[in-house]
Design a protein around this motif. Structure first.
Motif, PDB file in Angstrom:
ATOM      1  N   MET A   1      18.117  13.355   9.024  1.00  0.00           N
ATOM      2  CA  MET A   1      17.165  12.937   8.008  1.00  0.00           C
ATOM      3  C   MET A   1      16.224  11.871   8.549  1.00  0.00           C
ATOM      4  O   MET A   1      15.043  11.866   8.247  1.00  0.00           O
ATOM      5  CB  MET A   1      17.953  12.440   6.789  1.00  0.00           C
ATOM      6  CG  MET A   1      17.086  12.122   5.618  1.00  0.00           C
ATOM      7  SD  MET A   1      16.377  13.623   4.950  1.00  0.00           S
ATOM      8  CE  MET A   1      15.642  13.012   3.502  1.00  0.00           C
ATOM      9  N   GLU A   2      16.747  10.983   9.380  1.00  0.00           N
ATOM     10  CA  GLU A   2      15.932   9.897   9.932  1.00  0.00           C
ATOM     11  C   GLU A   2      14.808  10.439  10.823  1.00  0.00           C
ATOM     12  O   GLU A   2      13.701   9.916  10.804  1.00  0.00           O
ATOM     13  CB  GLU A   2      16.824   8.937  10.722  1.00  0.00           C
ATOM     14  CG  GLU A   2      16.127   7.653  11.091  1.00  0.00           C
ATOM     15  CD  GLU A   2      17.074   6.667  11.738  1.00  0.00           C
ATOM     16  OE1 GLU A   2      16.754   6.236  12.854  1.00  0.00           O
ATOM     17  OE2 GLU A   2      18.103   6.346  11.130  1.00  0.00           O
ATOM     18  N   GLU A   3      15.080  11.483  11.569  1.00  0.00           N
ATOM     19  CA  GLU A   3      14.057  12.095  12.424  1.00  0.00           C
ATOM     20  C   GLU A   3      12.925  12.669  11.579  1.00  0.00           C
ATOM     21  O   GLU A   3      11.750  12.561  11.939  1.00  0.00           O
ATOM     22  CB  GLU A   3      14.671  13.196  13.301  1.00  0.00           C
ATOM     23  CG  GLU A   3      15.550  12.671  14.412  1.00  0.00           C
ATOM     24  CD  GLU A   3      14.772  11.817  15.406  1.00  0.00           C
ATOM     25  OE1 GLU A   3      13.643  12.196  15.786  1.00  0.00           O
ATOM     26  OE2 GLU A   3      15.301  10.765  15.786  1.00  0.00           O
ATOM     27  N   ALA A   4      13.277  13.295  10.457  1.00  0.00           N
ATOM     28  CA  ALA A   4      12.256  13.857   9.570  1.00  0.00           C
ATOM     29  C   ALA A   4      11.381  12.756   8.995  1.00  0.00           C
ATOM     30  O   ALA A   4      10.158  12.915   8.887  1.00  0.00           O
ATOM     31  CB  ALA A   4      12.925  14.649   8.448  1.00  0.00           C
ATOM     32  N   GLU A   5      11.956  11.622   8.648  1.00  0.00           N
ATOM     33  CA  GLU A   5      11.185  10.492   8.118  1.00  0.00           C
ATOM     34  C   GLU A   5      10.245   9.936   9.179  1.00  0.00           C
ATOM     35  O   GLU A   5       9.090   9.609   8.888  1.00  0.00           O
ATOM     36  CB  GLU A   5      12.126   9.397   7.606  1.00  0.00           C
ATOM     37  CG  GLU A   5      12.843   9.774   6.333  1.00  0.00           C
ATOM     38  CD  GLU A   5      13.863   8.722   5.902  1.00  0.00           C
ATOM     39  OE1 GLU A   5      14.087   7.739   6.651  1.00  0.00           O
ATOM     40  OE2 GLU A   5      14.451   8.907   4.822  1.00  0.00           O
ATOM     41  N   LYS A   6      10.727   9.849  10.414  1.00  0.00           N
ATOM     42  CA  LYS A   6       9.878   9.357  11.514  1.00  0.00           C
ATOM     43  C   LYS A   6       8.711  10.298  11.754  1.00  0.00           C
ATOM     44  O   LYS A   6       7.589   9.868  11.968  1.00  0.00           O
ATOM     45  CB  LYS A   6      10.708   9.200  12.798  1.00  0.00           C
ATOM     46  CG  LYS A   6      11.618   8.011  12.797  1.00  0.00           C
ATOM     47  CD  LYS A   6      12.361   7.896  14.108  1.00  0.00           C
ATOM     48  CE  LYS A   6      13.297   6.715  14.109  1.00  0.00           C
ATOM     49  NZ  LYS A   6      14.072   6.632  15.357  1.00  0.00           N
ATOM     50  N   GLU A   7       8.985  11.603  11.714  1.00  0.00           N
ATOM     51  CA  GLU A   7       7.931  12.590  11.916  1.00  0.00           C
ATOM     52  C   GLU A   7       6.907  12.529  10.781  1.00  0.00           C
ATOM     53  O   GLU A   7       5.698  12.593  11.011  1.00  0.00           O
ATOM     54  CB  GLU A   7       8.522  14.000  12.024  1.00  0.00           C
ATOM     55  CG  GLU A   7       7.504  15.095  12.236  1.00  0.00           C
ATOM     56  CD  GLU A   7       6.724  14.988  13.537  1.00  0.00           C
ATOM     57  OE1 GLU A   7       5.659  15.612  13.637  1.00  0.00           O
ATOM     58  OE2 GLU A   7       7.166  14.277  14.470  1.00  0.00           O
ATOM     59  N   LEU A   8       7.379  12.364   9.560  1.00  0.00           N
ATOM     60  CA  LEU A   8       6.492  12.242   8.411  1.00  0.00           C
ATOM     61  C   LEU A   8       5.616  10.992   8.544  1.00  0.00           C
ATOM     62  O   LEU A   8       4.408  11.042   8.281  1.00  0.00           O
ATOM     63  CB  LEU A   8       7.305  12.188   7.119  1.00  0.00           C
ATOM     64  CG  LEU A   8       6.517  12.184   5.824  1.00  0.00           C
ATOM     65  CD1 LEU A   8       5.648  13.430   5.709  1.00  0.00           C
ATOM     66  CD2 LEU A   8       7.456  12.085   4.631  1.00  0.00           C
ATOM     67  N   GLU A   9       6.182   9.894   8.967  1.00  0.00           N
ATOM     68  CA  GLU A   9       5.436   8.649   9.175  1.00  0.00           C
ATOM     69  C   GLU A   9       4.382   8.822  10.276  1.00  0.00           C
ATOM     70  O   GLU A   9       3.250   8.387  10.139  1.00  0.00           O
ATOM     71  CB  GLU A   9       6.407   7.514   9.538  1.00  0.00           C
ATOM     72  CG  GLU A   9       5.753   6.193   9.809  1.00  0.00           C
ATOM     73  CD  GLU A   9       5.179   5.540   8.559  1.00  0.00           C
ATOM     74  OE1 GLU A   9       4.288   4.687   8.701  1.00  0.00           O
ATOM     75  OE2 GLU A   9       5.625   5.880   7.445  1.00  0.00           O
ATOM     76  N   ARG A  10       4.772   9.486  11.375  1.00  0.00           N
ATOM     77  CA  ARG A  10       3.837   9.729  12.480  1.00  0.00           C
ATOM     78  C   ARG A  10       2.652  10.572  12.010  1.00  0.00           C
ATOM     79  O   ARG A  10       1.503  10.266  12.295  1.00  0.00           O
ATOM     80  CB  ARG A  10       4.562  10.428  13.634  1.00  0.00           C
ATOM     81  CG  ARG A  10       3.711  10.587  14.893  1.00  0.00           C
ATOM     82  CD  ARG A  10       4.376  11.451  15.933  1.00  0.00           C
ATOM     83  NE  ARG A  10       4.479  12.844  15.538  1.00  0.00           N
ATOM     84  CZ  ARG A  10       3.466  13.721  15.577  1.00  0.00           C
ATOM     85  NH1 ARG A  10       2.286  13.349  15.972  1.00  0.00           N
ATOM     86  NH2 ARG A  10       3.634  14.983  15.200  1.00  0.00           N
ATOM     87  N   ARG A  11       2.940  11.630  11.260  1.00  0.00           N
ATOM     88  CA  ARG A  11       1.879  12.498  10.755  1.00  0.00           C
ATOM     89  C   ARG A  11       0.982  11.759   9.767  1.00  0.00           C
ATOM     90  O   ARG A  11      -0.230  11.948   9.760  1.00  0.00           O
ATOM     91  CB  ARG A  11       2.469  13.750  10.105  1.00  0.00           C
ATOM     92  CG  ARG A  11       3.070  14.697  11.116  1.00  0.00           C
ATOM     93  CD  ARG A  11       3.615  15.924  10.463  1.00  0.00           C
ATOM     94  NE  ARG A  11       4.258  16.800  11.448  1.00  0.00           N
ATOM     95  CZ  ARG A  11       4.603  18.042  11.205  1.00  0.00           C
ATOM     96  NH1 ARG A  11       4.392  18.578  10.013  1.00  0.00           N
ATOM     97  NH2 ARG A  11       5.166  18.751  12.142  1.00  0.00           N
ATOM     98  N   SER A  12       1.573  10.931   8.938  1.00  0.00           N
ATOM     99  CA  SER A  12       0.802  10.149   7.972  1.00  0.00           C
ATOM    100  C   SER A  12      -0.166   9.207   8.689  1.00  0.00           C
ATOM    101  O   SER A  12      -1.332   9.089   8.314  1.00  0.00           O
ATOM    102  CB  SER A  12       1.755   9.356   7.074  1.00  0.00           C
ATOM    103  OG  SER A  12       1.032   8.529   6.214  1.00  0.00           O
ATOM    104  N   LYS A  13       0.313   8.528   9.733  1.00  0.00           N
ATOM    105  CA  LYS A  13      -0.550   7.624  10.511  1.00  0.00           C
ATOM    106  C   LYS A  13      -1.674   8.406  11.178  1.00  0.00           C
ATOM    107  O   LYS A  13      -2.813   7.959  11.217  1.00  0.00           O
ATOM    108  CB  LYS A  13       0.272   6.868  11.556  1.00  0.00           C
ATOM    109  CG  LYS A  13       1.130   5.782  10.969  1.00  0.00           C
ATOM    110  CD  LYS A  13       1.903   5.046  12.046  1.00  0.00           C
ATOM    111  CE  LYS A  13       2.765   3.955  11.451  1.00  0.00           C
ATOM    112  NZ  LYS A  13       3.568   3.276  12.466  1.00  0.00           N
TER     113      LYS A  13
END
Length: 127
Positions: A1-13
């Motif tokens: 789940m943590e990897e998905a959150e990091k990927e979502l944050e990266r895409r958002s930035k």
């Protein structure tokens, strides 16, 4: 789940950076600004565009460009806002080859006026 959150944050930035670039381009088109080369962060670029446009608009209509005065105004503004050792070249035709500090270089045009603004490193003198 943590990897998905990091990927979502990266895409958002990434998407946010694209939106900021698009806004900057739209604003620059209204000023008739064309960036020729730059490694300067967008906020500094926008300040350079705005400062140059304000100075150009303050000139009486029909007067000849005072490139020396515009260069000095941009240099002084960037020296006071971002530290010393800024250099500026303004004109309708010139050549240059400069060394600059990382993140401190922009070459752009407004209408038919070309502006090169760059920062060099300041090293203390040894006694």
């Amino acid at each position: 789940m943590e990897e998905a959150e990091k990927e979502l944050e990266r895409r958002s930035k990434f998407l946010n950076s694209l939106i900021q670039k698009k806004k900057s381009i739209e604003q620059n088109e209204s000023l008739n600004v064309h960036v020729r080369a730059s490694d300067m962060p967008l906020p500094l670029q926008n300040r350079a565009f705005h400062s140059a446009r304000v100075h150009l608009n303050s000139m009486p209509p029909g007067t000849k460009l005072d490139s020396k005065r515009l260069a000095l105004a941009l240099k002084k503004e960037f020296d006071s806002a971002y530290g010393p050792a800024w250099h500026c070249i303004v004109g309708t035709s010139f050549g240059s080859y400069v060394t600059h500090s990382l993140g401190g270089f922009i070459y752009f045009s407004i209408d038919k006026i070309y502006i090169l603004l760059f920062k060099t490193a300041v090293e203390p003198l040894e006694h």
